[in-house]
Write a protein that holds these residues in place. Sequence first.
Motif, mmCIF file in Angstrom:
data_model
loop_
_atom_site.group_PDB
_atom_site.id
_atom_site.type_symbol
_atom_site.label_atom_id
_atom_site.label_comp_id
_atom_site.label_asym_id
_atom_site.label_seq_id
_atom_site.Cartn_x
_atom_site.Cartn_y
_atom_site.Cartn_z
ATOM 1 N N TYR A 64 0.853 -1.185 0.000
ATOM 2 C CA TYR A 64 0.000 0.000 0.000
ATOM 3 C C TYR A 64 0.890 1.237 0.000
ATOM 4 O O TYR A 64 2.107 1.133 0.205
ATOM 5 N N PRO A 65 0.324 2.419 -0.260
ATOM 6 C CA PRO A 65 1.145 3.621 -0.383
ATOM 7 C C PRO A 65 2.139 3.784 0.769
ATOM 8 O O PRO A 65 1.783 3.671 1.937
ATOM 9 N N GLY A 66 3.380 4.032 0.374
ATOM 10 C CA GLY A 66 4.459 4.173 1.340
ATOM 11 C C GLY A 66 5.094 2.850 1.728
ATOM 12 O O GLY A 66 6.170 2.825 2.310
ATOM 13 N N HIS A 67 4.419 1.753 1.411
ATOM 14 C CA HIS A 67 4.904 0.411 1.778
ATOM 15 C C HIS A 67 4.574 -0.597 0.672
ATOM 16 O O HIS A 67 4.043 -1.674 0.954
ATOM 17 N N TYR A 68 4.870 -0.237 -0.565
ATOM 18 C CA TYR A 68 4.591 -1.152 -1.666
ATOM 19 C C TYR A 68 5.530 -2.353 -1.621
ATOM 20 O O TYR A 68 6.702 -2.238 -1.233
ATOM 21 N N ALA A 69 5.010 -3.511 -2.018
ATOM 22 C CA ALA A 69 5.824 -4.719 -2.102
ATOM 23 C C ALA A 69 6.910 -4.513 -3.160
ATOM 24 O O ALA A 69 6.670 -3.844 -4.174
ATOM 25 N N PRO A 70 8.093 -5.087 -2.953
ATOM 26 C CA PRO A 70 9.180 -4.905 -3.919
ATOM 27 C C PRO A 70 8.794 -5.253 -5.360
ATOM 28 O O PRO A 70 9.179 -4.545 -6.295
ATOM 29 N N ILE A 83 -7.203 -6.786 4.941
ATOM 30 C CA ILE A 83 -7.562 -5.511 5.565
ATOM 31 C C ILE A 83 -8.096 -4.573 4.495
ATOM 32 O O ILE A 83 -7.389 -4.253 3.533
ATOM 33 N N LEU A 84 -9.330 -4.124 4.647
ATOM 34 C CA LEU A 84 -9.915 -3.183 3.709
ATOM 35 C C LEU A 84 -9.170 -1.850 3.821
ATOM 36 O O LEU A 84 -9.014 -1.311 4.913
ATOM 37 N N ARG A 85 -8.686 -1.358 2.688
ATOM 38 C CA ARG A 85 -7.971 -0.081 2.652
ATOM 39 C C ARG A 85 -8.407 0.710 1.425
ATOM 40 O O ARG A 85 -8.499 0.159 0.333
ATOM 41 N N VAL A 86 -8.597 2.003 1.640
ATOM 42 C CA VAL A 86 -8.827 2.964 0.566
ATOM 43 C C VAL A 86 -7.862 4.103 0.857
ATOM 44 O O VAL A 86 -8.033 4.826 1.834
ATOM 45 N N LEU A 141 -6.798 0.624 -3.661
ATOM 46 C CA LEU A 141 -7.941 -0.068 -3.050
ATOM 47 C C LEU A 141 -7.560 -1.506 -2.724
ATOM 48 O O LEU A 141 -6.990 -2.211 -3.552
ATOM 49 N N ASN A 142 -7.888 -1.920 -1.516
ATOM 50 C CA ASN A 142 -7.822 -3.321 -1.113
ATOM 51 C C ASN A 142 -9.183 -3.617 -0.491
ATOM 52 O O ASN A 142 -9.553 -2.987 0.507
#
Length: 167
Positions: free
Chosen positions: A87-93, A114-117, A128-129
């Motif tokens: 997610y923003p700031g912590h994207y998977a490599p 975890i629902l994330r917007v 979006l997750n």
Amino acid sequence: MTRIGLLSDTHGYLDERIAHHLRDCDEIWHAGDFGDARVVDELQGLAPCFRGVYGNIDGTDVRRTQPLVQDFEVEGLRVLMTHIGGYPGHYAPAARPLLAAARPGLFITGHSHILRVMPDKKLGLLHLNPGAAGRHGFHQVRTLLRFGIDAGQVVDLQAVELGKRAS
């Protein structure tokens, strides 16, 4: 406007509540961890267009029909979808070069349950997750997202609670 139903992490489980909330969608998107090819088949029958990606628990039955990454456009909005993306700031490599190459306006992931917007102002996208719609995992409430895409913008975003994980 195109109406979208977005879910993830079904882990082999679909119930009538999921079908009810997806019934009037133009497109259904699944962000991985179907758990069973039967889930793919059932979701494909609920809307005129279906798009999905396989997740880390999906076997060859799902991986034969669903790619690791989807990169497409709807109503002028570039969409990138993969199961494990962070997610923003912590994207998977693995997601970082995909985001740099595609430059999407909408980035869809699953995996975390975890629902994330979350807007990412640095990359100029919306992340979006949808959380998890299935019964397996640590989440307490099963969720999905519904929204529209109109003239390149996400509109009418709704988080849908489907009930307790164990119900």
